[in-house]
Design an enzyme around this catalytic site. Structure first.
Site, mmCIF file in Angstrom:
data_model
loop_
_atom_site.group_PDB
_atom_site.id
_atom_site.type_symbol
_atom_site.label_atom_id
_atom_site.label_comp_id
_atom_site.label_asym_id
_atom_site.label_seq_id
_atom_site.Cartn_x
_atom_site.Cartn_y
_atom_site.Cartn_z
ATOM 1 N N ARG A 66 0.741 -1.267 -0.110
ATOM 2 C CA ARG A 66 -0.109 -0.134 -0.102
ATOM 3 C C ARG A 66 0.701 1.193 -0.151
ATOM 4 N NH1 ARG A 66 -2.921 -3.960 2.370
ATOM 5 N NH2 ARG A 66 -2.079 -3.588 4.542
ATOM 6 N N GLU A 103 5.586 -11.267 14.152
ATOM 7 C CA GLU A 103 5.117 -12.091 15.430
ATOM 8 C C GLU A 103 5.677 -13.483 15.601
ATOM 9 O OE1 GLU A 103 1.020 -12.639 17.736
ATOM 10 O OE2 GLU A 103 0.960 -11.438 15.921
#
Length: 179
Positions: A66, A103
């Site tokens: 993006r 993560e």
């Protein structure tokens, strides 16, 4: 200032929030609805351009994917080149890469060798800052080749994830803070 506040309110209201996407507990900030509103999308670009037009920036580095939406119009408007910061194995030719933590596991960011020169001044752009991992990787990648990162900019910040804190002394400019 009132006009800027109106523009930011319009931008904020154009961003759709989708609960539990892509997994339960995530409140996904969907900028595709912002892109469907030409005035709000233009205001987004204009606010960034107004901030960076006189900062002697020669590189706008956009983070996949993006950052590729917001980066090129900003770069064109301020007279800078656009450099895509891509996921591994997406760029042809010789690349330089930077690994960063997720993560669960790691990922890499790449850019073309020679896309930037030592001494250039860069803006890093993405749609959103969460934990700050991708922005940190982009900063390290650019600084490794001698580029001065002037600032990072995002349309949206998720402040509860404290990504801003991971940027150290690098300034971060954000239009909308998600709650």
């Amino acid at each position: 200032m009132a006009s800027e506040d109106q523009r930011i309110a319009k931008i904020s209201s154009a961003i759709r929030v989708i609960p539990d996407f892509p997994k339960p507990g995530i409140m996904f900030q969907d900028i595709t609805t912002l892109l469907l509103e030409p005035k709000a999308f233009k205001d987004t670009i204009d606010l960034f351009v107004e901030r960076y037009k006189d900062k002697n920036i020669s590189v706008v580095a956009g983070i996949e994917a993006r950052g590729f939406i917001f980066g090129p119009p900003i770069a064109l408007s301020i007279g800078a080149k656009f450099v895509p910061m891509r996921k591994p194995k997406k760029l042809p030719g010789e690349v330089i890469s930077e690994e960063y933590s997720l993560e669960y596991g790691t990922d890499k960011m790449e850019m073309h060798v020679g896309a930037v020169q030592s001494g250039e001044r860069a803006l890093i752009i993405d749609d959103l800052i969460a934990t700050g991992g991708t922005l940190c990787a982009a900063i390290r990648l650019l600084e490794r080749v001698g580029v001065e990162v002037v600032e990072c900019a995002c349309v949206i910040e998720l402040p509860e994830l404290k990504g801003r804190d991971r940027l150290g002394d690098k300034p971060l400019f954000v239009l909308v803070s998600a709650v």
